[in-house]
Design a protein around this motif. Structure first.
Motif, PDB file in Angstrom:
ATOM      1  N   LEU A 181      24.840  14.413  24.180  1.00  0.00           N
ATOM      2  CA  LEU A 181      25.243  15.775  24.524  1.00  0.00           C
ATOM      3  C   LEU A 181      26.764  15.931  24.587  1.00  0.00           C
ATOM      4  O   LEU A 181      27.282  17.036  24.371  1.00  0.00           O
ATOM      5  CB  LEU A 181      24.643  16.185  25.868  1.00  0.00           C
ATOM      6  N   THR A 182      27.474  14.863  24.873  1.00  0.00           N
ATOM      7  CA  THR A 182      28.920  14.963  25.095  1.00  0.00           C
ATOM      8  C   THR A 182      29.670  15.475  23.873  1.00  0.00           C
ATOM      9  O   THR A 182      30.433  16.451  23.982  1.00  0.00           O
ATOM     10  CB  THR A 182      29.486  13.612  25.561  1.00  0.00           C
ATOM     11  N   PRO A 183      29.506  14.870  22.685  1.00  0.00           N
ATOM     12  CA  PRO A 183      30.248  15.400  21.524  1.00  0.00           C
ATOM     13  C   PRO A 183      29.790  16.800  21.134  1.00  0.00           C
ATOM     14  O   PRO A 183      30.605  17.602  20.652  1.00  0.00           O
ATOM     15  CB  PRO A 183      29.939  14.383  20.418  1.00  0.00           C
ATOM     16  N   LEU A 184      28.519  17.119  21.357  1.00  0.00           N
ATOM     17  CA  LEU A 184      28.035  18.464  21.044  1.00  0.00           C
ATOM     18  C   LEU A 184      28.688  19.494  21.957  1.00  0.00           C
ATOM     19  O   LEU A 184      29.049  20.595  21.516  1.00  0.00           O
ATOM     20  CB  LEU A 184      26.514  18.519  21.189  1.00  0.00           C
ATOM     21  N   ALA A 185      28.855  19.141  23.227  1.00  0.00           N
ATOM     22  CA  ALA A 185      29.503  20.048  24.176  1.00  0.00           C
ATOM     23  C   ALA A 185      30.973  20.242  23.818  1.00  0.00           C
ATOM     24  O   ALA A 185      31.501  21.365  23.881  1.00  0.00           O
ATOM     25  CB  ALA A 185      29.365  19.504  25.596  1.00  0.00           C
ATOM     26  N   GLU A 186      31.646  19.162  23.432  1.00  0.00           N
ATOM     27  CA  GLU A 186      33.051  19.264  23.049  1.00  0.00           C
ATOM     28  C   GLU A 186      33.207  20.157  21.823  1.00  0.00           C
ATOM     29  O   GLU A 186      34.122  20.988  21.754  1.00  0.00           O
ATOM     30  CB  GLU A 186      33.611  17.867  22.778  1.00  0.00           C
ATOM     31  N   GLN A 187      32.307  20.000  20.877  1.00  0.00           N
ATOM     32  CA  GLN A 187      32.361  20.813  19.659  1.00  0.00           C
ATOM     33  C   GLN A 187      32.123  22.288  19.968  1.00  0.00           C
ATOM     34  O   GLN A 187      32.753  23.169  19.385  1.00  0.00           O
ATOM     35  CB  GLN A 187      31.314  20.310  18.659  1.00  0.00           C
ATOM     36  N   ALA A 188      31.215  22.564  20.912  1.00  0.00           N
ATOM     37  CA  ALA A 188      30.874  23.945  21.245  1.00  0.00           C
ATOM     38  C   ALA A 188      31.836  24.574  22.241  1.00  0.00           C
ATOM     39  O   ALA A 188      31.821  25.794  22.428  1.00  0.00           O
ATOM     40  CB  ALA A 188      29.455  23.997  21.814  1.00  0.00           C
ATOM     41  N   GLY A 189      32.669  23.777  22.884  1.00  0.00           N
ATOM     42  CA  GLY A 189      33.565  24.296  23.906  1.00  0.00           C
ATOM     43  C   GLY A 189      32.878  24.533  25.231  1.00  0.00           C
ATOM     44  O   GLY A 189      33.329  25.345  26.044  1.00  0.00           O
ATOM     45  N   THR A 190      31.792  23.806  25.472  1.00  0.00           N
ATOM     46  CA  THR A 190      31.023  23.941  26.707  1.00  0.00           C
ATOM     47  C   THR A 190      31.548  22.981  27.769  1.00  0.00           C
ATOM     48  O   THR A 190      31.897  21.843  27.471  1.00  0.00           O
ATOM     49  CB  THR A 190      29.546  23.611  26.443  1.00  0.00           C
ATOM     50  N   THR A 191      31.595  23.456  29.009  1.00  0.00           N
ATOM     51  CA  THR A 191      31.858  22.553  30.132  1.00  0.00           C
ATOM     52  C   THR A 191      30.542  21.881  30.493  1.00  0.00           C
ATOM     53  O   THR A 191      29.599  22.540  30.941  1.00  0.00           O
ATOM     54  CB  THR A 191      32.406  23.318  31.339  1.00  0.00           C
ATOM     55  N   LEU A 192      30.453  20.581  30.265  1.00  0.00           N
ATOM     56  CA  LEU A 192      29.215  19.823  30.490  1.00  0.00           C
ATOM     57  C   LEU A 192      29.419  18.830  31.618  1.00  0.00           C
ATOM     58  O   LEU A 192      30.368  18.034  31.608  1.00  0.00           O
ATOM     59  CB  LEU A 192      28.810  19.079  29.220  1.00  0.00           C
ATOM     60  N   LEU A 193      28.530  18.867  32.592  1.00  0.00           N
ATOM     61  CA  LEU A 193      28.484  17.881  33.665  1.00  0.00           C
ATOM     62  C   LEU A 193      27.121  17.208  33.612  1.00  0.00           C
ATOM     63  O   LEU A 193      26.098  17.883  33.434  1.00  0.00           O
ATOM     64  CB  LEU A 193      28.670  18.547  35.027  1.00  0.00           C
ATOM     65  N   GLN A 194      27.103  15.891  33.763  1.00  0.00           N
ATOM     66  CA  GLN A 194      25.836  15.163  33.793  1.00  0.00           C
ATOM     67  C   GLN A 194      25.789  14.310  35.061  1.00  0.00           C
ATOM     68  O   GLN A 194      26.584  13.392  35.225  1.00  0.00           O
ATOM     69  CB  GLN A 194      25.669  14.288  32.556  1.00  0.00           C
ATOM     70  N   TRP A 195      24.841  14.659  35.928  1.00  0.00           N
ATOM     71  CA  TRP A 195      24.617  13.872  37.140  1.00  0.00           C
ATOM     72  C   TRP A 195      23.392  13.001  36.925  1.00  0.00           C
ATOM     73  O   TRP A 195      22.344  13.478  36.474  1.00  0.00           O
ATOM     74  CB  TRP A 195      24.354  14.786  38.332  1.00  0.00           C
ATOM     75  N   THR A 196      23.519  11.729  37.269  1.00  0.00           N
ATOM     76  CA  THR A 196      22.362  10.833  37.221  1.00  0.00           C
ATOM     77  C   THR A 196      21.801  10.713  38.631  1.00  0.00           C
ATOM     78  O   THR A 196      22.514  10.324  39.558  1.00  0.00           O
ATOM     79  CB  THR A 196      22.745   9.454  36.665  1.00  0.00           C
ATOM     80  N   HIS A 197      20.544  11.078  38.767  1.00  0.00           N
ATOM     81  CA  HIS A 197      19.924  11.065  40.094  1.00  0.00           C
ATOM     82  C   HIS A 197      18.413  11.026  39.922  1.00  0.00           C
ATOM     83  O   HIS A 197      17.855  11.698  39.049  1.00  0.00           O
ATOM     84  CB  HIS A 197      20.322  12.326  40.876  1.00  0.00           C
ATOM     85  N   ASP A 198      17.752  10.259  40.745  1.00  0.00           N
ATOM     86  CA  ASP A 198      16.296  10.225  40.761  1.00  0.00           C
ATOM     87  C   ASP A 198      15.804  11.466  41.506  1.00  0.00           C
ATOM     88  O   ASP A 198      16.093  11.650  42.685  1.00  0.00           O
ATOM     89  CB  ASP A 198      15.813   8.955  41.460  1.00  0.00           C
ATOM     90  N   LEU A 199      15.069  12.337  40.816  1.00  0.00           N
ATOM     91  CA  LEU A 199      14.588  13.581  41.420  1.00  0.00           C
ATOM     92  C   LEU A 199      13.630  13.326  42.575  1.00  0.00           C
ATOM     93  O   LEU A 199      13.365  14.234  43.371  1.00  0.00           O
ATOM     94  CB  LEU A 199      13.924  14.451  40.366  1.00  0.00           C
ATOM     95  N   ALA A 200      13.101  12.105  42.681  1.00  0.00           N
ATOM     96  CA  ALA A 200      12.237  11.791  43.818  1.00  0.00           C
ATOM     97  C   ALA A 200      13.021  11.775  45.124  1.00  0.00           C
ATOM     98  O   ALA A 200      12.447  11.903  46.200  1.00  0.00           O
ATOM     99  CB  ALA A 200      11.544  10.441  43.600  1.00  0.00           C
ATOM    100  N   ASP A 201      14.344  11.628  45.038  1.00  0.00           N
ATOM    101  CA  ASP A 201      15.210  11.674  46.212  1.00  0.00           C
ATOM    102  C   ASP A 201      15.897  13.043  46.243  1.00  0.00           C
ATOM    103  O   ASP A 201      17.113  13.156  46.129  1.00  0.00           O
ATOM    104  CB  ASP A 201      16.245  10.545  46.145  1.00  0.00           C
ATOM    105  N   SER A 202      15.103  14.082  46.391  1.00  0.00           N
ATOM    106  CA  SER A 202      15.626  15.438  46.220  1.00  0.00           C
ATOM    107  C   SER A 202      16.449  15.919  47.400  1.00  0.00           C
ATOM    108  O   SER A 202      17.305  16.796  47.249  1.00  0.00           O
ATOM    109  CB  SER A 202      14.481  16.414  45.944  1.00  0.00           C
ATOM    110  N   ALA A 203      16.220  15.376  48.578  1.00  0.00           N
ATOM    111  CA  ALA A 203      17.004  15.813  49.737  1.00  0.00           C
ATOM    112  C   ALA A 203      18.478  15.465  49.543  1.00  0.00           C
ATOM    113  O   ALA A 203      19.365  16.318  49.754  1.00  0.00           O
ATOM    114  CB  ALA A 203      16.463  15.177  51.009  1.00  0.00           C
ATOM    115  N   ALA A 204      18.758  14.254  49.131  1.00  0.00           N
ATOM    116  CA  ALA A 204      20.144  13.844  48.887  1.00  0.00           C
ATOM    117  C   ALA A 204      20.743  14.630  47.730  1.00  0.00           C
ATOM    118  O   ALA A 204      21.912  15.032  47.768  1.00  0.00           O
ATOM    119  CB  ALA A 204      20.211  12.346  48.604  1.00  0.00           C
ATOM    120  N   LEU A 205      19.945  14.868  46.693  1.00  0.00           N
ATOM    121  CA  LEU A 205      20.422  15.651  45.559  1.00  0.00           C
ATOM    122  C   LEU A 205      20.736  17.074  45.989  1.00  0.00           C
ATOM    123  O   LEU A 205      21.746  17.652  45.582  1.00  0.00           O
ATOM    124  CB  LEU A 205      19.378  15.651  44.445  1.00  0.00           C
ATOM    125  N   GLY A 206      19.878  17.638  46.817  1.00  0.00           N
ATOM    126  CA  GLY A 206      20.110  18.989  47.294  1.00  0.00           C
ATOM    127  C   GLY A 206      21.411  19.103  48.062  1.00  0.00           C
ATOM    128  O   GLY A 206      22.165  20.075  47.909  1.00  0.00           O
TER     129      GLY A 206
END
Length: 251
Positions: free
Chosen positions: A41-66
Motif C-alpha cells: 500500500l505504501t508506494p500506491l499511497a505515495e503515487q496517489a498523494g494519500t496520507t497513509l497510516l498503518q497500525w499493527t494491532h491484534d483486534l482481539a485486544d480492542s480495549a487497548a486499541l480503542g
C-alpha cells in the motif's frame, strides 16, 4: 474542509486490502488497522498523494486499541475533515467444528475480533468525533450468516448477528443527536477470500455445508475482492446511506 478520513480494520488482505487500494486518493487520509502491515500500500499511497497510516494491532485486544484511537482522534482538528468514516471490516472464522467441540480460546477470539472490536471502535470513534462538523459514518461489514444459521458456524454467525443488532441500536442512538452519524451493517455478498478457502477445506463430518461452498467456487459464483470492495464503497457513498441500518450490498 477538503480532506476525507477513513479508518479501516482488516486492511491487509482480502476485501479489506481491496478497499484500502480503492480508498487511496489525493484528498484522503487512510488509517489501516490490521495484525500485520501491508507494504504494497505504501508506494500506491505515495503515487496517489494519500496520507497513509498503518497500525499493527491484534483486534482481539480492542480495549487497548480503542484507547490508542481515542488519543489519536483527540489530536485531530475536527474542522479539517469533510467526512470521517469508520469501516469495521476485520473478522475471522475459528476452527470449523460443532460448538460442542470448540475450544474456549477460539470462541473468545472470534467474538472479540468480530463483535467486541467493532463495538469498542464505534464507541470511541463516535465519542471522539461528536463535535466535528464533518459527515460521519460507521460501516460494519456483516454477512449473510448473521441472518441465516449454519451448522459449525456458531461463533461467526453469532458475531455477525450481534453486529447487525448493535448497529440497529446505534442507529437509534445517533438519530437522537443533532449531528448523528449514519450507520449501517452491510452484507457484501460471497467473496473469494481465504475465509472461503477455509470453508471449502473443512472436514465434511464437521461441516455439513462444505459442498455448498465448493459448488459456489466451481460455478463461478464468488465475487472477487476488488468487485466486492467496489460494491461496498459504492453503497457507502450513496446519499441514502444509513437509511437502512442493516442492508445487503447486492440489493
Amino acid at each position: 474542509m477538503t480532506q476525507h478520513l477513513t479508518i479501516l480494520t482488516g486492511a491487509s488482505r482480502g476485501m479489506g486490502l481491496a478497499m484500502a487500494r480503492q480508498l487511496l486518493n489525493a484528498d484522503a487520509t487512510l488509517l489501516c488497522i490490521s495484525r500485520t502491515a501491508q507494504p504494497a500500500l505504501t508506494p500506491l499511497a505515495e503515487q496517489a498523494g494519500t496520507t497513509l497510516l498503518q497500525w499493527t494491532h491484534d483486534l482481539a485486544d480492542s480495549a487497548a486499541l480503542g484507547e490508542r484511537l481515542e488519543v489519536w482522534l483527540g489530536t485531530q482538528a475536527g474542522t479539517a475533515w469533510r467526512s470521517a468514516t469508520l469501516i469495521n471490516n476485520a473478522g475471522m472464522i475459528p476452527p470449523i467444528v460443532p460448538l460442542s467441540e470448540a475450544k474456549g480460546a477460539d470462541l473468545a477470539q472470534a467474538l472479540r475480533v468480530g463483535l467486541e472490536a467493532p463495538m469498542q471502535l464505534s464507541a470511541v470513534f463516535l465519542r471522539a468525533t461528536k463535535n466535528w462538523a464533518a459527515t460521519r459514518r460507521v460501516l460494519n461489514i456483516s454477512s449473510g450468516l448473521g441472518r441465516r444459521a449454519m451448522a459449525s458456524q456458531a461463533a461467526y454467525c453469532a458475531a455477525k448477528a450481534g453486529m447487525d443488532h448493535f448497529t440497529r441500536c446505534l442507529a437509534l442512538d445517533e438519530a437522537l443527536k443533532p449531528n448523528g452519524a449514519k450507520v449501517c451493517s452491510l452484507a457484501p455478498g460471497v467473496i473469494d477470500t481465504e475465509m472461503q478457502l477455509q470453508l471449502r477445506g473443512a472436514d465434511d463430518s464437521d461441516f455439513p455445508d462444505r459442498e455448498n461452498f465448493v459448488r459456489l467456487k466451481a460455478g463461478g459464483q464468488l465475487s472477487s475482492p476488488d468487485e466486492a470492495a467496489r460494491r461496498v464503497l459504492a453503497y457507502l457513498a450513496r446519499p441514502d446511506f444509513g437509511r437502512q441500518p442493516v442492508a445487503d450490498a447486492r440489493e
